[in-house]
Design a protein around this motif. Structure first.
Motif, PDB file in Angstrom:
ATOM      1  N   GLY A 272      12.079  15.977  58.530  1.00 49.56           N
ATOM      2  CA  GLY A 272      12.582  14.671  58.093  1.00 49.56           C
ATOM      3  C   GLY A 272      11.885  13.771  57.411  1.00 49.56           C
ATOM      4  O   GLY A 272      12.353  12.720  56.922  1.00 49.56           O
ATOM      5  N   GLU A 273      10.509  14.456  56.682  1.00 45.35           N
ATOM      6  CA  GLU A 273       9.895  13.688  55.882  1.00 45.35           C
ATOM      7  C   GLU A 273      10.459  14.097  54.529  1.00 45.35           C
ATOM      8  O   GLU A 273       9.721  14.911  53.727  1.00 45.35           O
ATOM      9  CB  GLU A 273       8.392  13.887  56.049  1.00 45.35           C
ATOM     10  N   THR A 274      11.439  13.619  54.061  1.00 43.83           N
ATOM     11  CA  THR A 274      11.988  13.953  52.750  1.00 43.83           C
ATOM     12  C   THR A 274      11.264  13.623  51.482  1.00 43.83           C
ATOM     13  O   THR A 274      10.900  14.387  50.620  1.00 43.83           O
ATOM     14  CB  THR A 274      13.618  13.391  52.525  1.00 43.83           C
ATOM     15  N   GLY A 275      10.864  12.681  51.531  1.00 47.61           N
ATOM     16  CA  GLY A 275       9.980  11.984  50.315  1.00 47.61           C
ATOM     17  C   GLY A 275       8.613  12.868  50.060  1.00 47.61           C
ATOM     18  O   GLY A 275       8.372  13.246  48.981  1.00 47.61           O
ATOM     19  N   ALA A 276       8.075  13.139  51.101  1.00 48.47           N
ATOM     20  CA  ALA A 276       6.661  13.960  51.314  1.00 48.47           C
ATOM     21  C   ALA A 276       7.116  15.404  50.612  1.00 48.47           C
ATOM     22  O   ALA A 276       6.409  15.995  50.156  1.00 48.47           O
ATOM     23  CB  ALA A 276       6.227  14.221  52.695  1.00 48.47           C
ATOM     24  N   ALA A 277       8.349  15.807  51.268  1.00 49.43           N
ATOM     25  CA  ALA A 277       8.855  17.438  50.909  1.00 49.43           C
ATOM     26  C   ALA A 277       8.912  17.445  49.447  1.00 49.43           C
ATOM     27  O   ALA A 277       8.546  18.254  48.831  1.00 49.43           O
ATOM     28  CB  ALA A 277       9.839  17.796  51.799  1.00 49.43           C
ATOM     29  N   LEU A 278       9.817  16.466  48.969  1.00 43.69           N
ATOM     30  CA  LEU A 278      10.054  16.595  47.540  1.00 43.69           C
ATOM     31  C   LEU A 278       8.988  16.354  46.610  1.00 43.69           C
ATOM     32  O   LEU A 278       8.679  17.101  45.707  1.00 43.69           O
ATOM     33  CB  LEU A 278      11.316  15.690  47.098  1.00 43.69           C
ATOM     34  N   GLY A 279       7.996  15.397  46.964  1.00 44.94           N
ATOM     35  CA  GLY A 279       6.576  15.387  46.021  1.00 44.94           C
ATOM     36  C   GLY A 279       5.774  16.455  46.327  1.00 44.94           C
ATOM     37  O   GLY A 279       5.506  16.716  45.141  1.00 44.94           O
ATOM     38  N   LEU A 280       5.728  17.091  47.293  1.00 44.27           N
ATOM     39  CA  LEU A 280       4.863  18.442  47.535  1.00 44.27           C
ATOM     40  C   LEU A 280       5.535  19.349  46.641  1.00 44.27           C
ATOM     41  O   LEU A 280       4.660  20.159  46.108  1.00 44.27           O
ATOM     42  CB  LEU A 280       4.765  18.746  48.834  1.00 44.27           C
ATOM     43  N   PHE A 281       6.824  19.711  46.605  1.00 41.75           N
ATOM     44  CA  PHE A 281       7.225  20.740  45.811  1.00 41.75           C
ATOM     45  C   PHE A 281       7.081  20.253  44.351  1.00 41.75           C
ATOM     46  O   PHE A 281       7.193  21.347  43.592  1.00 41.75           O
ATOM     47  CB  PHE A 281       8.835  20.776  46.203  1.00 41.75           C
ATOM     48  N   LEU A 282       7.684  19.189  43.846  1.00 45.87           N
ATOM     49  CA  LEU A 282       7.313  18.948  42.535  1.00 45.87           C
ATOM     50  C   LEU A 282       5.858  19.032  41.996  1.00 45.87           C
ATOM     51  O   LEU A 282       5.537  19.634  40.943  1.00 45.87           O
ATOM     52  CB  LEU A 282       7.885  17.418  42.229  1.00 45.87           C
ATOM     53  N   TRP A 283       4.799  18.737  42.951  1.00 45.42           N
ATOM     54  CA  TRP A 283       3.412  18.889  42.594  1.00 45.42           C
ATOM     55  C   TRP A 283       3.248  20.302  42.514  1.00 45.42           C
ATOM     56  O   TRP A 283       2.196  20.596  41.491  1.00 45.42           O
ATOM     57  CB  TRP A 283       2.766  18.193  43.547  1.00 45.42           C
ATOM     58  N   GLY A 284       3.803  21.034  43.291  1.00 45.68           N
ATOM     59  CA  GLY A 284       3.344  22.456  43.406  1.00 45.68           C
ATOM     60  C   GLY A 284       4.024  23.210  42.044  1.00 45.68           C
ATOM     61  O   GLY A 284       3.410  24.063  41.436  1.00 45.68           O
ATOM     62  N   ALA A 285       5.349  22.968  41.675  1.00 49.17           N
ATOM     63  CA  ALA A 285       6.083  23.624  40.514  1.00 49.17           C
ATOM     64  C   ALA A 285       5.430  23.221  39.166  1.00 49.17           C
ATOM     65  O   ALA A 285       5.468  23.893  38.318  1.00 49.17           O
ATOM     66  CB  ALA A 285       7.460  23.379  40.620  1.00 49.17           C
ATOM     67  N   LEU A 286       5.027  21.752  39.170  1.00 53.15           N
ATOM     68  CA  LEU A 286       4.595  21.165  37.922  1.00 53.15           C
ATOM     69  C   LEU A 286       3.199  21.333  37.796  1.00 53.15           C
ATOM     70  O   LEU A 286       2.909  21.167  36.387  1.00 53.15           O
ATOM     71  CB  LEU A 286       5.226  19.859  37.763  1.00 53.15           C
ATOM     72  N   VAL A 287       2.376  21.187  38.742  1.00 52.23           N
ATOM     73  CA  VAL A 287       0.880  21.271  38.528  1.00 52.23           C
ATOM     74  C   VAL A 287       0.283  22.350  38.923  1.00 52.23           C
ATOM     75  O   VAL A 287      -0.526  23.236  38.128  1.00 52.23           O
ATOM     76  CB  VAL A 287       0.345  20.040  39.192  1.00 52.23           C
ATOM     77  N   VAL A 288       0.403  22.882  40.265  1.00 52.87           N
ATOM     78  CA  VAL A 288      -0.178  23.959  40.853  1.00 52.87           C
ATOM     79  C   VAL A 288      -0.033  25.206  40.127  1.00 52.87           C
ATOM     80  O   VAL A 288      -0.892  26.001  39.841  1.00 52.87           O
ATOM     81  CB  VAL A 288      -0.136  23.892  42.263  1.00 52.87           C
ATOM     82  N   SER A 289       1.257  25.654  40.024  1.00 52.86           N
ATOM     83  CA  SER A 289       1.856  26.803  39.354  1.00 52.86           C
ATOM     84  C   SER A 289       1.490  26.866  37.850  1.00 52.86           C
ATOM     85  O   SER A 289       1.132  27.922  37.455  1.00 52.86           O
ATOM     86  CB  SER A 289       3.196  26.930  39.470  1.00 52.86           C
ATOM     87  N   TRP A 290       1.364  25.747  37.142  1.00 51.84           N
ATOM     88  CA  TRP A 290       0.983  25.950  35.849  1.00 51.84           C
ATOM     89  C   TRP A 290      -0.438  26.093  35.441  1.00 51.84           C
ATOM     90  O   TRP A 290      -0.834  26.554  34.171  1.00 51.84           O
ATOM     91  CB  TRP A 290       1.515  24.570  35.002  1.00 51.84           C
TER      92      TRP A 290
END
Length: 351
Positions: A272-290
């Motif tokens: 149920g932690e929607t904001g944290a889940a979305l933020g972590l996904f974007l951080w991983g996709a836009l920063v970590v993977s690049w």
């Protein structure tokens, strides 16, 4: 009357056939251990400057220096890799049990408030459509293979075989530290005799490529693990440092690192932690993977003088052909091929 044994050509053919048979049988005998020996050779080569430093601090005690280096490499690299393999295998078994429950009882309900996301209404509609077709869901889970007990047993057997290979690599690593100078000198002598002075260039290309690929992969994995750990800490996950280490170790294999932060994002979403889940996904996709696209080309392509596309294809093709050791064997083979190609071009230009 002269016989066929008096013919120089016949003696050469017999001698060549004898050598091919002996070396072929030798390779056949050693074939189960070639991957472990290759691992030992790569680890010894990359850490050789440190081994020389230890030998200078302990003159006349080569055996003890080799033992300390072997224990150090095992503690810092091989043991964490083994731990990650067992952890991933356990997670796969747990995921298999969860998927089996989903296949039998259906998909779980969506988290509350998902319709308020950007595009959440469309996602909820698609999810409900899938939820209404349990037969299709069951077929997709079967296609993944994670509900197949035979596949899980094969996975466990593969982990066990890799652990045994790492153990053999550690055993061989001690002897390479102890006798590496002699082995390399003999190899150079034989290669120079058969290939001429060009062999020195090939050996140098192998060394530069191995070191660049190893450091490129390790530095990329460390950077990804550090950034991912920061994201885990901001998202409020328990033990973010531990998950960062796991991400770094898993990221040694290209395209596998996202499995960790995507899985943790889904875990947050399920809780149920929607904001944290979305933020972590974007951080991983836009920063970590690049990070992979920034560090790996700079570290690998610069020293090797090889286009990064070839190195990238060498990594993927090596993984497919040789397994995990192919991370290094694939780029090395391409480096030698490029070296031979450039030498041929050099000979062709005067004509």
């Amino acid at each position: 009357m002269p016989t066929y044994t008096d013919s120089p050509l016949a003696r050469r053919i017999v001698g060549f056939a004898f050598l091919v048979s002996i070396f072929g049988l030798t390779i056949w005998v050693l074939s189960p251990f070639l991957a472990a020996l290759a691992w030992a050779g790569i680890l010894a080569y990359v850490t050789w400057p440190l081994h020389q430093w230890v030998c200078r601090r302990m003159p006349g005690r080569d055996n003890l220096a080799a033992l300390l280096m072997t224990l150090g490499v095992t503690a810092t690299l091989l043991l964490p890799l083994v731990w990650v393999m067992f952890t991933v295998a356990a997670d796969v078994v747990a995921a298999s049990a969860t998927l089996t429950q989903f296949a039998v009882h259906g998909l779980p309900p969506l988290p509350a408030g998902m319709r308020n996301w950007p595009g959440g209404a469309w996602l909820a509609e698609q999810y409900q459509r899938v939820q209404a077709d349990p037969a299709w869901v069951h077929a997709q889970f079967d296609a993944l293979g994670l509900t197949n007990t035979v596949a899980l047993k094969s996975l466990a057997g593969g982990v066990g075989r890799n652990v045994a290979k790492f153990g053999l690599a550690v055993f061989a690593l001690f002897f390479l530290y102890r006798h590496g100078v002699s082995v390399l000198a003999q190899f150079r002598g034989v290669a120079t005799r058969w290939l001429g002075e060009a062999a020195r260039g090939y050996i140098q290309a192998v060394g530069v490529t191995v070191r660049a690929v190893v450091f490129g992969i390790v530095l990329t994995a460390l950077a990804q693990g550090t950034l991912a750990g920061l994201g885990y800490w901001v998202a409020g996950l328990a033990a973010p440092a531990l998950w960062g280490v796991i991400t770094a170790l898993v990221s040694l294999i290209p395209f596998v690192g996202p499995v960790v932060w995507i899985g943790l994002s889904l875990t947050l979403l399920a809780n149920g932690e929607t904001g944290a889940a979305l933020g972590l996904f974007l951080w991983g996709a836009l920063v970590v993977s690049w990070v992979d696209n920034l560090i790996r080309p700079l570290v690998i392509s610069g020293p090797t003088q090889i286009p990064f596309l070839l190195v990238f294809l060498g990594v993927l093709g090596g993984l497919h052909a040789f397994g995990l050791i192919g991370l290094f064997l694939g780029p090395v083979l391409l480096a030698v091929s490029v070296g031979i190609w450039r030498e041929w071009l050099g000979h062709a230009r005067p004509d």
